[in-house]
Scaffold this motif. Sequence first.
Motif, short mmCIF file in Angstrom:
data_model
loop_
_atom_site.label_atom_id
_atom_site.label_comp_id
_atom_site.label_asym_id
_atom_site.label_seq_id
_atom_site.Cartn_x
_atom_site.Cartn_y
_atom_site.Cartn_z
N THR A 129 0.83 -1.21 0.00
CA THR A 129 0.00 0.00 0.00
C THR A 129 0.86 1.25 0.00
O THR A 129 0.58 2.22 -0.71
N LEU A 130 1.95 1.21 0.79
CA LEU A 130 2.84 2.38 0.79
C LEU A 130 3.43 2.60 -0.60
O LEU A 130 3.54 3.74 -1.06
N THR A 131 3.73 1.51 -1.28
CA THR A 131 4.27 1.63 -2.65
C THR A 131 3.25 2.26 -3.58
O THR A 131 3.56 3.21 -4.33
N SER A 132 2.01 1.81 -3.49
CA SER A 132 0.99 2.39 -4.40
C SER A 132 0.70 3.84 -4.03
O SER A 132 0.49 4.68 -4.91
N MET A 133 0.78 4.14 -2.74
CA MET A 133 0.59 5.55 -2.32
C MET A 133 1.70 6.41 -2.89
O MET A 133 1.48 7.48 -3.44
#
Length: 554
Positions: A129-133
């Motif tokens: 999720t941090l990567t997609s954010m």
Amino acid sequence: MTFNRNRAAIDVLDKRLRTAASRLLPLAEGYGQHDPQTLKLLFANDAERSAQFSLTVDELHLDYSKSLIDSTALAALVELAEACGMQGAIGALLRGAKINPSEGRAALHTSLRSPLAANAPHAALVGETLTSMREFVDSVHSGTWTGYDGRAIETIINLGIGGSDLGPAMVVDALADFALETPDVHFVSNVDPAHLTRTLAELDPATTLFVVASKTFGTLETLTNARSARDWLIAASDEAAVARHFVAVSANVAAACEFGIEQSNIFPLWDWVGGRFSLWSAIGLPIALAIGFKAFDELLAGAHAMDTHFETAPLQENLPVMSALLAYWYREYGASPSTAVVPYSQDLGLFPAYLQQLYMESLGKSISREGAVLTQRTSEIIWGSAGTNGQHSYFQQLHQGTEFTPVEFIAFATASVDSADERHRHLLANCLSQSMALMNGDEAGADVGEENWDPQKTIKGNRPSTTLLIKQLSPHNLGSLIALYEHKVFALSVLWNINAFDQWGVELGKRLSKDVYAALSEPARSSKSAQTASTLDESTRALVHKINSWRVPR
Ligand code: F6P
């Protein structure tokens, strides 16, 4: 899951603490009879008090020496924390035990800020999720994400309320100095049409992007605002534009898709993250958009540093635990109905409002974890504002009111803006002098002789406060500060044996509003209106009638 509470030991400690309280605390019923010298005596009797009653963790320094407590009572409180199973509870929190019994959930906001290498629960999911954010934030900052006419995004509007608003809004406001040139980030939370309408008034739909932040994707205020925002966008473009100008953060992907948001534009949220603990998740998207992902990572790292301290520090050196024990001491034994949190920092102006939800939605409970009615007081009222402004508003009551209110001062040793040293030193001088005045009072009568003694002007003092001094305002230190209060709240829930992670009390009002809304929506004399109105109490029915007679639909 109970946290191994040792009931017998708790009862013994309670008796010891009541004895200590009769010595140290101005009891509400006997107020004015107490010895106004207590705090002064505590210092006079212990030359090391200031050092003994202070704790430093990284760049946060808590001075709790101006507290109405001595080492005997403090030791008993630490024993009480042990008897309540504090260490076991902290372990249960961090490893993801289902410590929210009414919803059968874990509370793993700490996983959101654990380094991926730490292998905290759900590490892979958090990492993805941090990567997609980060990819999304970079695309907005680089201009590769464009609106319906090909221009880059210049304004972000976060549509959310409660934990989907207060945390991100407070952090963006506090870290304004770290904000990037673009985009501007605004927060709209209230269903009052003035909030969204006034925010949109000067904006260009072509360069505005909405973040619909709602864990349930069922909150009336947020969905109503999201529909109005969508209408505003479509009026300037078309339905196809929604995909370029709306993203969502939610645990309810189906509802977000049904609203018309592309699934690829929906950032996940999980049931093991409570709303008021969620700014570290994709709910923090507006923070990352405002300050950049490097600074967002520093915010997470600061919170993680406090998590590690909370997990490893002995109770008597544990900042969140000691803060919680002091709050418990005043609430249980000093009958103080509220605590004032006064950051001497305009940047932290929204911090008290954020704390109100964190504290009072978590601890405003009267039933134990096992479902029994509690026999003790729980959460006090949390309130406050930035200092020095409070000195020109409510400090009069803090100094001369009939009851004492513990005050938590927060200040940064270094100013957050340049060429401001003189003004910053005035700010700090006011902060420290207020805690001095609360403690020492002003023996107005002492130096003018008995015949001129003026009771109106006498400030008795002996009013407790703590001062949390932080080296400077940075994303890292702000993360640690927020996590400190999250863990203080959790520690208090352990002492009170309550569930800090549900909020059933807010559901009833939402349900009742449906009938009232219906009564406000039907023609006053229709039969349906009469039927709806019959479900309302007499007072509400009369108010609905008055509104309907006065309201001019606009
Ligand atoms: O106030 C009740 C509450 O459920 C909060 O706990 C939550 O932060 C807020 O409403 C918003 O909920 P959601 O993020 O689901 O819209």
